[in-house]
Design a protein around this motif. Structure first.
Motif, PDB file in Angstrom:
ATOM      1  N   LEU A  51     -16.925  48.448 -19.030  1.00 31.78           N
ATOM      2  CA  LEU A  51     -16.655  49.061 -17.731  1.00 31.78           C
ATOM      3  C   LEU A  51     -16.523  50.566 -17.854  1.00 31.78           C
ATOM      4  CD1 LEU A  51     -16.040  48.779 -14.749  1.00 31.78           C
ATOM      5  CD2 LEU A  51     -13.640  48.386 -15.337  1.00 31.78           C
ATOM      6  N   ALA A  52     -15.806  51.023 -18.895  1.00 28.91           N
ATOM      7  CA  ALA A  52     -15.640  52.465 -19.095  1.00 28.91           C
ATOM      8  C   ALA A  52     -16.973  53.132 -19.373  1.00 28.91           C
ATOM      9  CB  ALA A  52     -14.670  52.721 -20.247  1.00 28.91           C
ATOM     10  N   SER A  53     -17.815  52.468 -20.215  1.00 23.64           N
ATOM     11  CA  SER A  53     -19.122  53.034 -20.536  1.00 23.64           C
ATOM     12  C   SER A  53     -20.013  53.082 -19.316  1.00 23.64           C
ATOM     13  CB  SER A  53     -19.779  52.194 -21.643  1.00 23.64           C
ATOM     14  OG  SER A  53     -21.094  52.638 -21.887  1.00 23.64           O
ATOM     15  N   HIS A  54     -19.998  51.988 -18.536  1.00 23.96           N
ATOM     16  CA  HIS A  54     -20.833  51.930 -17.333  1.00 23.96           C
ATOM     17  C   HIS A  54     -20.407  52.973 -16.321  1.00 23.96           C
ATOM     18  CE1 HIS A  54     -23.261  50.209 -14.146  1.00 23.96           C
ATOM     19  NE2 HIS A  54     -22.176  50.182 -13.374  1.00 23.96           N
ATOM     20  N   SER A  55     -19.071  53.116 -16.135  1.00 20.79           N
ATOM     21  CA  SER A  55     -18.561  54.083 -15.162  1.00 20.79           C
ATOM     22  C   SER A  55     -18.894  55.496 -15.576  1.00 20.79           C
ATOM     23  CB  SER A  55     -17.045  53.916 -15.014  1.00 20.79           C
ATOM     24  OG  SER A  55     -16.534  54.907 -14.180  1.00 20.79           O
TER      25      SER A  55
ATOM     26  N   LYS B 235     -16.355  55.253  -9.414  1.00 19.16           N
ATOM     27  CA  LYS B 235     -15.554  54.286 -10.170  1.00 19.16           C
ATOM     28  C   LYS B 235     -15.211  53.076  -9.307  1.00 19.16           C
ATOM     29  CE  LYS B 235     -12.843  53.038 -13.670  1.00 19.16           C
ATOM     30  NZ  LYS B 235     -13.358  52.730 -15.024  1.00 19.16           N
ATOM     31  N   ALA B 236     -14.869  53.311  -8.043  1.00 22.73           N
ATOM     32  CA  ALA B 236     -14.560  52.206  -7.133  1.00 22.73           C
ATOM     33  C   ALA B 236     -15.778  51.311  -6.934  1.00 22.73           C
ATOM     34  CB  ALA B 236     -14.076  52.757  -5.792  1.00 22.73           C
ATOM     35  N   ASP B 237     -16.958  51.915  -6.815  1.00 21.15           N
ATOM     36  CA  ASP B 237     -18.185  51.128  -6.669  1.00 21.15           C
ATOM     37  C   ASP B 237     -18.436  50.274  -7.907  1.00 21.15           C
ATOM     38  OD1 ASP B 237     -18.643  52.154  -4.163  1.00 21.15           O
ATOM     39  OD2 ASP B 237     -20.016  53.720  -4.850  1.00 21.15           O
ATOM     40  N   ASP B 238     -18.191  50.847  -9.085  1.00 21.98           N
ATOM     41  CA  ASP B 238     -18.372  50.085 -10.326  1.00 21.98           C
ATOM     42  C   ASP B 238     -17.463  48.861 -10.346  1.00 21.98           C
ATOM     43  OD1 ASP B 238     -20.240  51.887 -11.218  1.00 21.98           O
ATOM     44  OD2 ASP B 238     -18.820  53.050 -12.415  1.00 21.98           O
ATOM     45  N   LEU B 239     -16.195  49.055 -10.005  1.00 21.60           N
ATOM     46  CA  LEU B 239     -15.243  47.943 -10.005  1.00 21.60           C
ATOM     47  C   LEU B 239     -15.633  46.887  -8.974  1.00 21.60           C
ATOM     48  CD1 LEU B 239     -11.956  50.018 -10.343  1.00 21.60           C
ATOM     49  CD2 LEU B 239     -12.866  48.436 -12.053  1.00 21.60           C
ATOM     50  N   HIS B 240     -16.113  47.336  -7.830  1.00 21.74           N
ATOM     51  CA  HIS B 240     -16.533  46.403  -6.783  1.00 21.74           C
ATOM     52  C   HIS B 240     -17.745  45.593  -7.232  1.00 21.74           C
ATOM     53  CE1 HIS B 240     -18.578  45.112  -3.075  1.00 21.74           C
ATOM     54  NE2 HIS B 240     -17.372  45.061  -2.539  1.00 21.74           N
ATOM     55  N   ASN B 241     -18.722  46.252  -7.826  1.00 19.62           N
ATOM     56  CA  ASN B 241     -19.945  45.568  -8.236  1.00 19.62           C
ATOM     57  C   ASN B 241     -19.695  44.593  -9.380  1.00 19.62           C
ATOM     58  OD1 ASN B 241     -21.376  47.036  -6.319  1.00 19.62           O
ATOM     59  ND2 ASN B 241     -21.937  48.654  -7.762  1.00 19.62           N
ATOM     60  N   TRP B 242     -18.781  44.948 -10.267  1.00 19.48           N
ATOM     61  CA  TRP B 242     -18.512  44.074 -11.402  1.00 19.48           C
ATOM     62  C   TRP B 242     -17.901  42.757 -10.950  1.00 19.48           C
ATOM     63  CZ3 TRP B 242     -18.601  44.267 -16.920  1.00 19.48           C
ATOM     64  CH2 TRP B 242     -19.352  45.321 -17.436  1.00 19.48           C
ATOM     65  N   VAL B 243     -16.940  42.803 -10.029  1.00 22.24           N
ATOM     66  CA  VAL B 243     -16.285  41.552  -9.625  1.00 22.24           C
ATOM     67  C   VAL B 243     -17.223  40.687  -8.792  1.00 22.24           C
ATOM     68  CG1 VAL B 243     -15.300  42.300  -7.413  1.00 22.24           C
ATOM     69  CG2 VAL B 243     -14.070  40.630  -8.819  1.00 22.24           C
ATOM     70  N   ALA B 244     -18.189  41.309  -8.129  1.00 24.19           N
ATOM     71  CA  ALA B 244     -19.119  40.558  -7.291  1.00 24.19           C
ATOM     72  C   ALA B 244     -20.333  40.047  -8.061  1.00 24.19           C
ATOM     73  CB  ALA B 244     -19.594  41.435  -6.130  1.00 24.19           C
ATOM     74  N   SER B 245     -20.393  40.339  -9.361  1.00 22.42           N
ATOM     75  CA  SER B 245     -21.585  39.980 -10.138  1.00 22.42           C
ATOM     76  C   SER B 245     -21.451  38.650 -10.861  1.00 22.42           C
ATOM     77  CB  SER B 245     -21.887  41.086 -11.162  1.00 22.42           C
ATOM     78  OG  SER B 245     -20.808  41.224 -12.081  1.00 22.42           O
ATOM     79  N   GLY B 246     -20.460  37.837 -10.475  1.00 16.98           N
ATOM     80  CA  GLY B 246     -20.356  36.493 -11.027  1.00 16.98           C
ATOM     81  C   GLY B 246     -19.670  36.404 -12.367  1.00 16.98           C
TER      82      GLY B 246
END
Length: 336
Positions: free
Chosen positions: A12-16, A92-103
């Motif tokens: 997550l840190a790397s992606h963000s 960062k908020a978008d990253d967190l949102h997309n991660w939880v919605a990605s299954g």
């Protein structure tokens, strides 16, 4: 399980980080954000400025015209910095949102929920800094009027993004929004400001909550403001505020029965009722003394709601509601 959480946090840190750098470096539509530059190779400007850094950038007082010019340049620099920080936080908020919605599985989602809680805490200094610029600096520097509009817009953008993020995680039962639960992330502190002898802390309920926990009043709260009135000796000596120096204000709505609601109208109707928004003050009923023993024995304090400002049938944004409260408090100071 621990290895999974550590791996997830690293990813997550790397992606963000990569997403933020691409956003700053990538091509954008021609607008004010094109003036934002990287401060070094592969690095971006520090997300949050300290109050001392802001004071150091403040233009000196002197000739009115010169001060106005310097103030405009200084504020433009601050706006650029705050806009860049907003981009980083919303990314960062978008990253967190997309991660939880990605299954992701339950273990990974739990780790993400913990990351969201930390992220909410990390956003609070940004809100505080916006309030500092809007109020503290305006008392010492002549600033362009549109600067305040930009600052309010930055604040509302981040507020909306955080609320969307929290509601998404709550829909997966990863975050609790019930204020009676000690682990709840609601209400959330969205900044503090100082208005002369007043210190105002703003809280947002991510979902409407009953005004009183155990008594049905028909009122539902969406925001709360803790207003501390500092006494003269407290301001001079820096003493801690006592509980009875704090007043509580709320943004609430109530559905008022209206026999003509179905016939049309400008209000927002809910069945045969019209929803009305207002700002009011918490008026303590029980316990009605300052005796510590009475407070210990009182399981749930009770209070009335004194309506002070009627805001109509449409829910105001959290930023505009806070501005209305601050204007009311300032007018009360002037009257005193």
């Amino acid at each position: 399980m621990v290895d999974t959480e550590v791996q997830l946090k690293d990813q997550l840190a790397s992606h963000s980080s990569s997403g933020q750098q691409e956003q700053v470096r990538g091509e954008r539509e021609p607008d004010r954000t094109e003036s934002l530059q990287n401060t070094g190779e592969g690095e971006v400007e520090e997300p949050l400025l300290s109050s001392s850094a802001v004071v150091a950038q403040a233009p000196p007082c002197g000739d009115r015209a010169a001060c106005s010019c310097l103030g405009a340049r200084w504020m433009e620099s601050c706006l650029q910095s705050m806009e860049l920080q907003l981009q980083l936080l919303t990314s960062k908020a978008d990253d967190l949102h997309n991660w939880v919605a990605s299954g992701k599985d339950h273990v990974e989602r739990k780790a993400l929920a913990e990351a969201v809680s930390r992220f909410l805490s990390n956003c609070q200094p940004y809100f505080n800094h916006l309030e500092y610029l809007r109020f503290h600096k305006s008392q010492h520097t002549l600033l362009p009027l549109d600067s305040y509009t930009w600052l309010l817009d930055f604040s509302q953008q981040l507020r909306d993004r955080l609320e969307q993020l929290v509601l998404t995680y709550a829909s997966y039962n990863l975050l609790c929004l019930d204020e009676t639960n000690p682990n709840s992330v609601s209400p959330y502190c969205m900044g503090q400001s100082k208005l002369g002898p007043l210190r105002v802390a703003e809280f947002r309920y991510f979902k409407p909550m009953p005004y009183l926990a155990q008594v049905h009043t028909g009122l539902y709260k969406r925001m709360r403001w803790n207003v501390v009135r500092l006494r003269e000796e407290q301001r001079e000596e820096g003493e801690n505020e006592r509980v009875d120096d704090t007043e509580y204000y709320f943004l609430c709505y109530e559905d008022i029965p209206n026999a003509h609601a179905d016939a049309g109208g400008n209000g927002v109707s809910h069945g045969n009722a019209v929803r009305t928004w207002s700002i009011g003050k918490w008026v303590q009923v029980t316990p009605d003394t300052d005796d510590l023993y009475d407070w210990i024995m009182c399981e749930v304090p009770q209070a009335d709601y004194r309506r002070l400002l009627f805001l109509g049938s449409d829910e105001p944004s959290s930023s505009s509601a806070t501005v209305r409260l601050q204007q009311m408090l300032l007018s009360q100071q002037t009257a005193e």
